[in-house]
Design a protein around this motif. Structure first.
Motif, mmCIF file in Angstrom:
data_model
loop_
_atom_site.group_PDB
_atom_site.id
_atom_site.type_symbol
_atom_site.label_atom_id
_atom_site.label_comp_id
_atom_site.label_asym_id
_atom_site.label_seq_id
_atom_site.Cartn_x
_atom_site.Cartn_y
_atom_site.Cartn_z
ATOM 1 N N UNK A 22 99.744 -10.474 57.093
ATOM 2 C CA UNK A 22 98.514 -10.678 57.853
ATOM 3 C C UNK A 22 98.780 -10.694 59.359
ATOM 4 N N UNK A 23 99.867 -11.343 59.753
ATOM 5 C CA UNK A 23 100.160 -11.464 61.181
ATOM 6 C C UNK A 23 100.578 -10.143 61.802
ATOM 7 N N UNK A 24 101.112 -9.233 61.020
ATOM 8 C CA UNK A 24 101.565 -7.953 61.569
ATOM 9 C C UNK A 24 100.422 -7.118 62.116
ATOM 10 N N UNK A 25 99.201 -7.425 61.711
ATOM 11 C CA UNK A 25 98.058 -6.642 62.189
ATOM 12 C C UNK A 25 97.721 -6.935 63.642
ATOM 13 N N UNK A 26 98.270 -8.010 64.212
ATOM 14 C CA UNK A 26 97.925 -8.378 65.581
ATOM 15 C C UNK A 26 99.050 -8.188 66.581
ATOM 16 N N UNK A 27 100.057 -7.385 66.250
ATOM 17 C CA UNK A 27 101.185 -7.191 67.158
ATOM 18 C C UNK A 27 100.760 -6.551 68.474
#
Length: 712
Positions: A22-27
């Motif tokens: 999920x966090x990888x979508x906001x890099x």
């Protein structure tokens, strides 16, 4: 009752994998050069442009328990600070991957939790030396204001940009109807170039609103930081600003007579430099390259400081600020307008044109203006169904009777402006339009308070509460909002209108754009910067930005990993009683440090300072080696920050200007984002099972992950 459960605390911890995914979508949200994302609604086929972790979480289908926890953490950060959400989202993913690597190396979960928690606490204590006092910044600006040898400035082309054209709007619309004292045109006390320079200074508001001017700066040799010298941050961060069109001599202002309808503010005492100018430059340092919002905020800061008569109260009153998005105009037309700017229908435009230049009697309603509305806490009688509250002897419909009664009340008190906090009945709106009464719905509570204080109106919940003229205010007026060239805007379905009153402190940031998909983005950017400045003033301190704080954390973690014992402060936490915890200390600390290193690497890549994360990581390692060799990592980092080094945050956020202000970050927001990110990762790490209840048995049985569940 539980239906099924699955073990999530295996070596490939499922919850941590979900967090990482999920966090990888906001890099791409990190750094000043953010990449936007399009969110497309499959049902309506409408798209919107986002550039924040909050909007991303709102757009994702977060059905998993881990996803909901992540959303709650980001929403909590957004509710408290309105900034730091992208950092939180990224560190959640980075630290999830780091913890997964620790699990692969058979590091016990208690060791991971203990060492990471104490490591973060130790870093938070270590970075306190990097804090820059707001008062020190303002004092530096004031003390460094000396007579320059030459002036270097530039203005925007006339008619091209409403934000940089000094004879246009200068990012701030003066209230031509407000009864304020006009400053007489005095002769300049400056001579030569000084006088010519001040002729370009229309007013303090103009100076802050137009950031197209270039600040001529000279280096302060005495403020250089030497390795191991231990010089404090307040004496090394700022270079000296010699002169700028942002400044005006205290008590000696020269205002141009060509200003037209715009009235200049009198220049205040020395608090003007420490207050107005300090806020303007602080806003620039906190803007992270968002020039449009920065210029708006500089105008707001100047207005509020001047309104406080430069008393030295360097606070931003968020309750006096609202936004209005206007479609169909270029973003260069964005400005700050006194009063309340809102969008009205074409039918309401005719009412406004009729009410122009007329003093209005105003009514404020704290609720919905509908027949069915009941205030919060109203309880109807039990087991009673109301079919008709007010029977009409004429046999008309109940709705018509209510409309007639409410219209008669407004007419009897000669009300011609109604501001409603909630919704407005469409039929009642149409009847008011026919009676030349302007009704505006969806008005924020702070706006109602501002109009109440300025006009003497008292908010009521129902129109039937109007028992006397004391509830009705006076002294308001309404007009169509005008762009920088003085033209009233008729943009189709919705037209911007401005409602104001004498002495009202309310300000509206009018955000213009030609793209409907950017409306939410522009609002988010403005409010983020506004809250950054608010929290910076509230904290009284800021951090040097551009990765300086994260770099010191990395250097500190390296030192902790090489030292025996616990990562915490030896004065507080003594040697570990468990020898196995010291065995894994170095591994866990390196995992904690990897999160900050990935953060810096991604920022450098996003700002095109490195072609790959490998190259960015090598650059970070190079700075760490130099910091270690220096003997005082904090002094080295402060010197690099002062000189605008590679870790300044990527590319210069103001490439077209010679500015001497570096990028700054909020203190409390940054630290809290770190803590929330690590707390979430460690919470998921210590979760051993996911128990599912409800009628989802067949759905889970037919899913690809059915083998992971044990059915009860």
């Amino acid at each position: 009752l539980p239906m099924a459960f699955r073990d999530v605390n295996a070596r490939r911890h499922i919850g941590l994998q979900q967090l990482s995914s999920l966090a990888s979508t906001g890099r791409t949200f990190l750094g000043p050069m953010k990449s936007h994302k399009f969110i497309v609604d499959e049902i309506t086929n409408q798209s919107s442009l986002i550039c924040s972790a909050v909007r991303l979480m709102e757009s994702l289908d977060l059905t998993s328990a881990v996803g909901q926890l992540l959303n709650e953490s980001i929403q909590a950060q957004n509710k408290e600070f309105k900034t730091g959400m992208s950092t939180l989202l990224f560190l959640v993913g980075a630290w999830s991957n780091a913890v997964l690597e620790c699990l692969q190396q058979n590091v016990p979960v208690p060791a991971i939790v203990s060492v990471m928690s104490e490591g973060l606490n130790s870093c938070c204590e270590r970075i306190q030396c990097l804090q820059i006092s707001i008062q020190d910044v303002k004092r530096e600006l004031y003390s460094s204001r000396v007579r320059p040898k030459a002036f270097e400035y530039k203005t925007g082309q006339v008619g091209c940009d409403g934000l940089t054209n000094p004879w246009n709007l200068l990012c701030f619309q003066r209230d031509k109807s407000a009864a304020e004292e006009t400053m007489p045109i005095n002769s300049c006390s400056h001579q030569g170039d000084d006088c010519n320079f001040n002729k370009c200074l229309v007013s303090p508001l103009a100076g802050f609103g137009s950031v197209a001017s270039v600040v001529k700066a000279v280096s302060d040799k005495s403020s250089s930081v030497l390795c191991g010298s231990g010089v404090t941050a307040s004496s090394s961060i700022m270079r000296k600003l010699t002169h700028s069109r942002h400044f005006s001599t205290p008590g000696k202002s020269c205002f141009s007579s060509q200003q037209g309808n715009f009235q200049g503010y009198p220049s205040g005492p020395s608090a003007d430099l420490c207050g107005c100018c300090g806020l303007a430059h602080l806003a620039m340092a906190l803007s992270h390259g968002n020039q449009t919002s920065m210029k708006l905020l500089q105008s707001i800061a100047a207005y509020q400081q001047e309104r406080a008569e430069c008393s030295g109260s360097s606070q931003i009153n968020i309750a006096e600020i609202v936004t209005c998005c206007v479609l169909g105009l270029p973003e260069s037309c964005s400005c700050v307008s006194p009063g309340f700017v809102t969008l009205v229908s074409p039918e309401q435009v005719a009412v406004i044109k009729h009410l122009v230049d007329k003093p209005l009697r105003i009514l404020l309603m704290d609720g919905d203006l509908t027949e069915q509305y009941r205030h919060l806490g109203f309880n109807r009688s039990q087991n009673v169904r109301t079919t008709l509250e007010h029977p009409s002897p004429q046999g008309g419909r109940a709705g018509d009777v209510w409309l007639s009664r409410m219209s008669d009340i407004l007419m009897s008190f000669e009300v011609n402006l109604v501001l409603v906090k909630g919704n407005v009945c469409q039929s009642f709106m149409e009847r008011c339009i026919g009676s030349r009464i302007l009704v505006i719905g969806g008005v924020a509570r702070d706006v109602l308070r501002a109009f109440g204080a300025a006009t003497g109106a008292q908010a009521v919940t129902y129109l039937s509460q109007l028992s006397g003229a004391s509830c009705v205010g006076s002294g308001a007026w309404a007009e169509l909002w005008k762009a920088g060239d003085g033209r009233a805007m008729d943009l189709g379905e919705l037209v911007p209108a401005r409602i104001s009153a004498g002495g009202i402190p309310l300000l509206t940031a009018v955000l213009t754009t030609a793209l409907p998909s950017k409306v939410q983005l522009l609002q988010d950017q403005f409010w983020t910067l506004l809250h950054r400045l608010h929290h910076a003033l509230k904290d009284g301190r800021v951090f040097p930005g551009g990765g300086a704080v994260e770099l010191l954390c990395l250097s500190h973690i390296q030192a902790l990993a090489e030292q025996p014992g616990r990562p915490g402060d030896n004065r507080v936490v003594r040697e570990l009683p468990s020898p196995w915890l010291a065995e894994y200390k170095s591994t866990v600390l390196q995992a904690l440090a990897s999160g900050w290193k990935q953060f810096l690497s991604v920022v450098l890549c996003n700002t095109a300072k490195a072609s790959s994360e490998l190259e960015a990581g090598a650059s970070v390692d190079h700075h760490l080696q130099k910091a270690a060799a220096c003997g005082s990592p904090s002094a080295y980092i402060l010197e690099e920050f002062r000189r605008g080094g590679a870790l300044r945050g990527g590319s210069d956020p103001f490439p077209d200007q010679v500015t001497d202000l570096k990028v700054c970050d909020n203190v409390a927001a940054k630290i809290e984002a770190w803590r929330r990110a690590l707390d979430l990762v460690l919470l998921v790490l210590q979760t051993d099972a996911e128990i599912i209840t409800g009628p989802r048995r067949n759905q889970i049985l037919n899913s690809p992950v059915s083998s992971e569940f044990m059915f009860l």
